[in-house]
Design an enzyme around this catalytic site. Sequence first.
Site, mmCIF file in Angstrom:
data_model
loop_
_atom_site.group_PDB
_atom_site.id
_atom_site.type_symbol
_atom_site.label_atom_id
_atom_site.label_comp_id
_atom_site.label_asym_id
_atom_site.label_seq_id
_atom_site.Cartn_x
_atom_site.Cartn_y
_atom_site.Cartn_z
ATOM 1 N N ASP A 35 4.735 0.466 -7.953
ATOM 2 C CA ASP A 35 4.429 1.237 -9.168
ATOM 3 C C ASP A 35 4.282 2.717 -8.814
ATOM 4 O OD1 ASP A 35 2.165 1.046 -7.681
ATOM 5 O OD2 ASP A 35 0.823 0.547 -9.343
ATOM 6 N N ASP A 94 0.856 -1.191 0.000
ATOM 7 C CA ASP A 94 0.000 0.000 0.000
ATOM 8 C C ASP A 94 0.892 1.239 0.000
ATOM 9 O OD1 ASP A 94 -2.571 -1.333 0.232
ATOM 10 O OD2 ASP A 94 -1.855 -1.962 2.203
ATOM 11 N N THR A 138 1.817 -9.002 -12.783
ATOM 12 C CA THR A 138 0.397 -9.030 -12.405
ATOM 13 C C THR A 138 -0.427 -8.412 -13.542
ATOM 14 O OG1 THR A 138 0.524 -6.874 -11.352
ATOM 15 C CG2 THR A 138 0.949 -8.776 -9.954
ATOM 16 N N LYS A 167 -0.636 10.121 0.620
ATOM 17 C CA LYS A 167 -0.616 11.434 1.281
ATOM 18 C C LYS A 167 0.530 11.538 2.276
ATOM 19 C CE LYS A 167 -5.598 12.107 1.113
ATOM 20 N NZ LYS A 167 -6.802 11.865 1.885
ATOM 21 N N PHE A 188 -2.656 -6.178 -13.264
ATOM 22 C CA PHE A 188 -2.628 -4.752 -12.995
ATOM 23 C C PHE A 188 -1.371 -4.105 -13.599
ATOM 24 C CE2 PHE A 188 -0.776 -1.816 -9.846
ATOM 25 C CZ PHE A 188 -1.692 -0.786 -9.942
HETATM 26 C C1 SAM Z 1 -1.735 -2.854 -2.691
HETATM 27 S S1 SAM Z 1 -2.004 -4.484 -2.102
HETATM 28 C C2 SAM Z 1 -0.938 -5.462 -3.150
HETATM 29 C C3 SAM Z 1 -1.272 -6.911 -3.130
HETATM 30 C C4 SAM Z 1 -0.358 -7.842 -3.956
HETATM 31 N N1 SAM Z 1 0.988 -7.919 -3.411
HETATM 32 C C5 SAM Z 1 -0.341 -7.444 -5.412
HETATM 33 O O1 SAM Z 1 0.752 -7.155 -5.938
HETATM 34 O O2 SAM Z 1 -1.398 -7.434 -6.056
HETATM 35 C C6 SAM Z 1 -1.148 -4.513 -0.545
HETATM 36 C C7 SAM Z 1 -1.610 -5.647 0.359
HETATM 37 O O3 SAM Z 1 -0.833 -5.690 1.534
HETATM 38 C C8 SAM Z 1 -1.653 -6.065 2.613
HETATM 39 N N2 SAM Z 1 -0.979 -5.611 3.856
HETATM 40 C C9 SAM Z 1 -0.621 -4.352 4.160
HETATM 41 N N3 SAM Z 1 -0.005 -4.303 5.352
HETATM 42 C C10 SAM Z 1 0.030 -5.591 5.802
HETATM 43 C C11 SAM Z 1 0.550 -6.181 6.986
HETATM 44 N N4 SAM Z 1 1.152 -5.453 7.922
HETATM 45 N N5 SAM Z 1 0.410 -7.504 7.136
HETATM 46 C C12 SAM Z 1 -0.203 -8.250 6.174
HETATM 47 N N6 SAM Z 1 -0.700 -7.753 5.039
HETATM 48 C C13 SAM Z 1 -0.582 -6.430 4.853
HETATM 49 C C14 SAM Z 1 -2.968 -5.397 2.329
HETATM 50 O O4 SAM Z 1 -4.056 -6.043 2.963
HETATM 51 C C15 SAM Z 1 -3.056 -5.498 0.806
HETATM 52 O O5 SAM Z 1 -3.761 -6.646 0.401
#
Ligand code: SAM
Length: 231
Positions: A172, A136, A209, A140, A211
């Site tokens: 990205d 993520d 991916t 901001k 995406f």
């Molecule tokens: C933007 S998504 C990307 C998902 C995947 N890696 C992809 O490339 O499609 C980031 C993911 O990290 C997970 N996430 C964020 N912080 C985390 C944490 N501390 N422990 C486990 N999962 C986490 C979120 O729930 C989310 O599904």
Amino acid sequence: MPPSDPPLHRRIRSFVLREGRLTKGQQQALETLLPRFGVNLSQGMLDLDALFGRSAPKIVEIGFGNGASLAAMAAAYPQNDYFGIEVHRPGVGNLLLQIDAQQLSNVRLSHDDAIEVLRQQIPEQSLDAVYLFFPDPWHKRKHHKRRIVQPEFAQLLRSRLKPGGIFHMATDWQHYAEHMMKVMSAAEGFENTAGAGQYTPRPDYRPLTRFEQRGQRLGHGVWDLIFKRTA
Ligand SMILES: C[S@@+](CC[C@H](N)C(=O)[O-])C[C@H]1O[C@@H](n2cnc3c(N)ncnc32)[C@H](O)[C@@H]1O
């Protein structure tokens, strides 16, 4: 607490739990397959070889999303063991469905916060690699502290990686890539495998991916960074 296990006072989390809807299949997978392939924090420190039933390279993917990349890597590299960590339940359900459909024997997972899993369950010097793909980005400025890549996080990973083990990030979002580069270049005990300040071309083992494919068509950038634990 041993010196290699730095206290992480941050309880600022890197995610916001949005439950999202579970499909029937995901719900069922959580009920029937999670007990078989999942672990939870109450189990305490894990013996990873015992968990996978063999001694093989151990790779953790943090935030595996819907699990597509993790399942693809596990199928392509049966000689490796993959431990996925994701808090989003539909994603966990989805990965479980893929484990079942593809009969993957080299995947285990956790649906707890990766920081706590690494601290409480992953032994020191036990990992060959940690992958963090498209975390993520927290665009901001006031949310930048939520980004998972922080100096304390780097030291936590350092303690869990074997010497020579790698930490592979991809994003990205250019600003996050620069933040990753800054934090990891300053992190004691790590070296950039591409050379100081350099990004790495996507290695073949990291699946593209959907995406990302779309992003490529639109001319968006993706940055890979691979750091090695040197000490
Ligand atoms: C933007 S998504 C990307 C998902 C995947 N890696 C992809 O490339 O499609 C980031 C993911 O990290 C997970 N996430 C964020 N912080 C985390 C944490 N501390 N422990 C486990 N999962 C986490 C979120 O729930 C989310 O599904």
